[in-house]
Design a protein around this motif. Structure first.
Motif, short mmCIF file in Angstrom:
data_model
loop_
_atom_site.label_atom_id
_atom_site.label_comp_id
_atom_site.label_asym_id
_atom_site.label_seq_id
_atom_site.Cartn_x
_atom_site.Cartn_y
_atom_site.Cartn_z
N TRP A 87 10.32 48.48 31.49
CA TRP A 87 8.93 48.07 31.31
C TRP A 87 8.31 47.61 32.62
CZ3 TRP A 87 5.90 43.72 31.89
CH2 TRP A 87 4.66 43.72 31.22
N SER A 88 7.06 47.90 32.81
CA SER A 88 6.30 47.32 33.92
C SER A 88 4.88 47.04 33.44
CB SER A 88 6.27 48.24 35.14
OG SER A 88 5.35 49.28 34.95
N ALA A 89 4.23 46.07 34.03
CA ALA A 89 2.87 45.72 33.65
C ALA A 89 1.91 46.89 33.90
CB ALA A 89 2.41 44.48 34.40
N ALA A 90 2.19 47.68 34.92
CA ALA A 90 1.30 48.78 35.28
C ALA A 90 1.34 49.94 34.29
CB ALA A 90 1.65 49.29 36.67
N ARG A 91 2.50 50.23 33.75
CA ARG A 91 2.62 51.41 32.89
C ARG A 91 3.07 51.13 31.46
NH1 ARG A 91 7.71 51.52 35.38
NH2 ARG A 91 9.28 51.50 33.77
N GLY A 92 3.54 49.91 31.20
CA GLY A 92 4.12 49.63 29.89
C GLY A 92 5.55 50.15 29.86
N CYS A 93 6.01 50.56 28.71
CA CYS A 93 7.38 51.05 28.57
C CYS A 93 7.50 52.47 29.11
CB CYS A 93 7.82 51.01 27.11
SG CYS A 93 9.57 51.43 26.90
N LEU A 94 8.56 52.71 29.86
CA LEU A 94 8.83 54.02 30.41
C LEU A 94 9.14 55.03 29.31
CD1 LEU A 94 9.36 55.66 33.04
CD2 LEU A 94 11.71 54.85 32.92
#
Length: 142
Positions: A87-94
């Motif tokens: 997960w990242s704030a920029a993209r959400g869950c991969l």
């Protein structure tokens, strides 16, 4: 559905990310065009259910606010501010919603299934440790 904008689902990406059921990590890896080994090396960790007989399971790695990745319990335990490596704030869950660990996708019943408890997931791994054996053929997961 690539991401989930539901704040309840997104909250699961912090703290203790969900466990995969047997077979799910392979499917998640395929969805990203990766082998199970490459997916494991980049994103997963082996966790376990300690209830009389240790049962090993696959789960996402955790990353703390300083960027420290926790690949095993030997690396130390991340605090509650740790985030799922997928997960990242920029993209959400991969991962696409349908290839996320069963715990992530069923915790709030976003999938049309009943939430799965960790003991049930552990029991499934006890019955079918084939992904673990594929990753670590010299280890006895029985």
């Amino acid at each position: 559905m690539k991401g989930c904008s539901c704040s309840k689902c997104a909250s699961l990406c912090h703290g203790s990310p969900g466990w995969f059921l047997p077979g799910q990590a392979t499917e998640a890896a395929k969805s990203l065009g990766m082998t199970l080994r490459a997916f494991f090396d980049a994103y997963l960790v082996i966790e376990y259910w300690a209830g009389g007989h240790d049962i090993y399971v696959l789960a996402p790695r955790k990353v703390d606010q300083d960027g420290q990745t926790y690949a095993t319990f030997a690396d130390g335990l991340p605090g509650h501010d740790a985030t799922c490596r997928l997960w990242s704030a920029a993209r959400g869950c991969l991962l696409d919603f349908w290839t996320r660990p069963v715990e992530c996708a069923t915790a709030y019943a976003c999938k049309e299934t009943i939430g799965v408890r960790r003991k049930e997931i552990a029991d499934a791994w006890r019955e079918d440790p084939s992904e673990l054996k594929a990753l670590f053929p010299d280890h006895d997961f029985e």
